[in-house]
Design a protein around this motif. Structure first.
Motif, PDB file in Angstrom:
ATOM      1  N   LEU A   1      25.754 -15.463   3.402  1.00 18.79           N
ATOM      2  CA  LEU A   1      25.108 -15.007   2.643  1.00 18.79           C
ATOM      3  C   LEU A   1      23.561 -14.605   3.613  1.00 18.79           C
ATOM      4  N   PHE A   2      22.915 -13.756   3.150  1.00 17.91           N
ATOM      5  CA  PHE A   2      22.872 -12.382   4.591  1.00 17.91           C
ATOM      6  C   PHE A   2      20.690 -13.045   3.557  1.00 17.91           C
TER       7      PHE A   2
ATOM      8  N   VAL B   1      29.188 -10.413   1.824  1.00 18.78           N
ATOM      9  CA  VAL B   1      27.812 -11.265   2.573  1.00 18.78           C
ATOM     10  C   VAL B   1      27.242 -10.768   2.401  1.00 18.78           C
ATOM     11  N   PRO B   2      26.502 -10.748   0.661  1.00 18.69           N
ATOM     12  CA  PRO B   2      25.309 -10.808  -0.152  1.00 18.69           C
ATOM     13  C   PRO B   2      24.472 -10.644   0.713  1.00 18.69           C
ATOM     14  N   PRO B   3      23.134  -9.555   1.014  1.00 22.48           N
ATOM     15  CA  PRO B   3      21.655  -9.531   0.868  1.00 22.48           C
ATOM     16  C   PRO B   3      20.993 -10.447  -1.118  1.00 22.48           C
ATOM     17  N   VAL B   4      20.859 -11.643  -0.236  1.00 26.90           N
ATOM     18  CA  VAL B   4      20.628 -13.305  -1.561  1.00 26.90           C
ATOM     19  C   VAL B   4      18.465 -12.255  -1.731  1.00 26.90           C
ATOM     20  N   CYS B   5      19.237 -11.831  -3.040  1.00 28.42           N
ATOM     21  CA  CYS B   5      17.325 -11.771  -3.648  1.00 28.42           C
ATOM     22  C   CYS B   5      16.794 -13.350  -3.512  1.00 28.42           C
ATOM     23  N   THR B   6      15.475 -12.474  -3.689  1.00 22.65           N
ATOM     24  CA  THR B   6      14.142 -13.857  -4.340  1.00 22.65           C
ATOM     25  C   THR B   6      13.723 -14.250  -5.184  1.00 22.65           C
ATOM     26  N   PRO B   7      14.341 -14.714  -6.155  1.00 22.18           N
ATOM     27  CA  PRO B   7      13.808 -15.056  -7.323  1.00 22.18           C
ATOM     28  C   PRO B   7      12.214 -15.722  -7.090  1.00 22.18           C
ATOM     29  N   LEU B   8      11.497 -15.066  -7.994  1.00 18.09           N
ATOM     30  CA  LEU B   8       9.565 -16.131  -8.039  1.00 18.09           C
ATOM     31  C   LEU B   8       9.525 -16.274  -9.562  1.00 18.09           C
ATOM     32  N   THR B   9       8.166 -16.742  -9.626  1.00 17.11           N
ATOM     33  CA  THR B   9       7.473 -17.525 -10.313  1.00 17.11           C
ATOM     34  C   THR B   9       6.666 -16.229 -11.313  1.00 17.11           C
ATOM     35  N   PRO B  10       6.473 -16.358 -12.441  1.00 13.83           N
ATOM     36  CA  PRO B  10       5.421 -15.355 -12.741  1.00 13.83           C
ATOM     37  C   PRO B  10       4.052 -15.607 -12.019  1.00 13.83           C
ATOM     38  N   ASP B  11       3.583 -16.275 -11.346  1.00 18.01           N
ATOM     39  CA  ASP B  11       2.652 -15.884 -10.110  1.00 18.01           C
ATOM     40  C   ASP B  11       3.496 -15.495  -9.155  1.00 18.01           C
ATOM     41  N   ARG B  12       4.343 -15.451  -8.315  1.00 19.44           N
ATOM     42  CA  ARG B  12       4.584 -15.358  -7.395  1.00 19.44           C
ATOM     43  C   ARG B  12       4.751 -15.361  -6.042  1.00 19.44           C
ATOM     44  N   GLU B  13       5.280 -16.830  -6.886  1.00 15.54           N
ATOM     45  CA  GLU B  13       5.330 -18.171  -5.501  1.00 15.54           C
ATOM     46  C   GLU B  13       7.027 -18.016  -5.844  1.00 15.54           C
ATOM     47  N   VAL B  14       7.947 -18.097  -4.320  1.00 15.13           N
ATOM     48  CA  VAL B  14       9.183 -18.545  -4.229  1.00 15.13           C
ATOM     49  C   VAL B  14       9.621 -19.196  -5.273  1.00 15.13           C
ATOM     50  N   ASP B  15      10.724 -18.717  -6.785  1.00 19.31           N
ATOM     51  CA  ASP B  15      11.334 -19.471  -7.347  1.00 19.31           C
ATOM     52  C   ASP B  15      11.804 -20.286  -6.392  1.00 19.31           C
TER      53      ASP B  15
END
Length: 311
Positions: free
Chosen positions: A44-45, A11-25
């Motif tokens: 998924l976690f 159950v992987p702890p899912v990374c949070t991809p971000l845009t260059p201006d730090r919004e969620v991608d």
């Protein structure tokens, strides 16, 4: 969906991809979820440590859980962190993650203020009494500065307060005590015990744990699923070899220069750099105030991927 009892597997702890201006991608997050599902993971976690939950605004946290639950659409159980300092704040998170459709919530002990074990017990009981979804305890003493004792965890499990434990404490003896209690105490039947350590999954499964929540599983979900399968088949030599390959890959978390960044910047930066190099996400930026990896450090991450056969 109905949460398996016990929840088992990777159950992987899912990374949070971000845009260059730090919004969620969001497009990258969806590709990451597809990458994990294709890798054969068992759940998924979201909104845990590897998700950078501590760095995300409540708006960003809600967007993450809404996106993942909607995209998964019941294919796999989704556990969502409801991590905050005190019970009322945790309950606010519980409300929106369960409204989004999370299948379980993951909760640490309270932090910032000093907390007595009786208050930790009360914290989990209050949350479980008001949560429409099962509650998993997250033992993370290095961050919350309170250790969840084995007896407390097992008592809460026996009383139906907790559905499981994600143990990232590094306390092998305490972890074994919970595993043994979950196996031998009839009142604790169905309680899920998951290790949060990437490096000793084979050992944890040999002890009798139900599964693992490996941050490195973002980068190589197939590897951890293969490791889990080998352990379940009793192929301990094959499992040892796979675990050692993953241990070598995990060394990527140390690419960051400790003279200019902390361990979180180095590890999460490495995971995200690896995901970008593998073509899963668009940008490897981490949340502020974490320090970005240098081009040379990213190049070293690529060497670890190549050495593990992932590039």
């Amino acid at each position: 969906m109905t949460l398996p009892a016990p929840l088992a597997g990777v159950v992987p702890p899912v990374c949070t991809p971000l845009t260059p201006d730090r919004e969620v991608d969001v497009p990258s997050l969806i590709r990451l979820v597809d990458h994990l599902v294709a890798g054969g993971v068992h759940g998924l976690f979201v909104l845990g440590s590897s998700s950078e939950a501590a760095y995300l605004t409540d708006r960003h946290r809600k967007l993450v859980v809404d996106t993942v639950v909607a995209h998964v659409a019941g294919q796999l159980p989704v556990l969502a962190g409801a991590i905050d300092m005190t019970t009322p704040r945790v309950l606010d998170h519980v409300r929106y993650v369960t409204e989004a459709g999370a299948d379980a919530v993951v909760v640490t002990a309270p932090f910032y203020t000093g907390t007595h074990p009786a208050e930790i017990d009360r914290h989990f009981r209050l949350i479980a009494s008001r949560s429409p979804a099962p509650v998993f305890a997250y033992d993370l003493p290095q961050s919350v500065h309170s250790k969840l004792g084995a007896e407390l965890v097992l008592e809460l499990a026996a009383d139906g307060v907790l559905a499981g434990l994600k143990d990232s404490s590094g306390d092998a003896g305490g972890f074994r005590a919970v595993v043994m209690g979950a196996r031998t105490r009839p009142a604790v039947s169905g309680f899920s015990v998951l290790t949060g350590s990437e490096l000793v999954v084979d050992t944890a499964l040999a002890m009798g744990a139900d599964g693992a929540v490996p941050g490195l599983g973002n980068v190589d979900p197939e590897g951890y699923v293969r490791l889990y399968r080998l352990c379940r088949e009793g192929d301990w030599e094959g499992a040892r070899a796979e675990q050692e390959r993953l241990c070598a890959l995990f060394e990527m978390v140390r690419v960051g220069d400790p003279g200019r960044m902390g361990g979180s910047s180095s590890a999460l930066g490495a995971f995200k750099a690896a995901l970008r190099l593998r073509g899963v996400i668009d940008c490897s930026v981490t949340a502020e105030p974490q320090v970005p990896l240098s081009p040379d450090e990213v190049e070293r991450v690529g060497k670890y991927l190549a050495g593990a056969g992932l590039l």
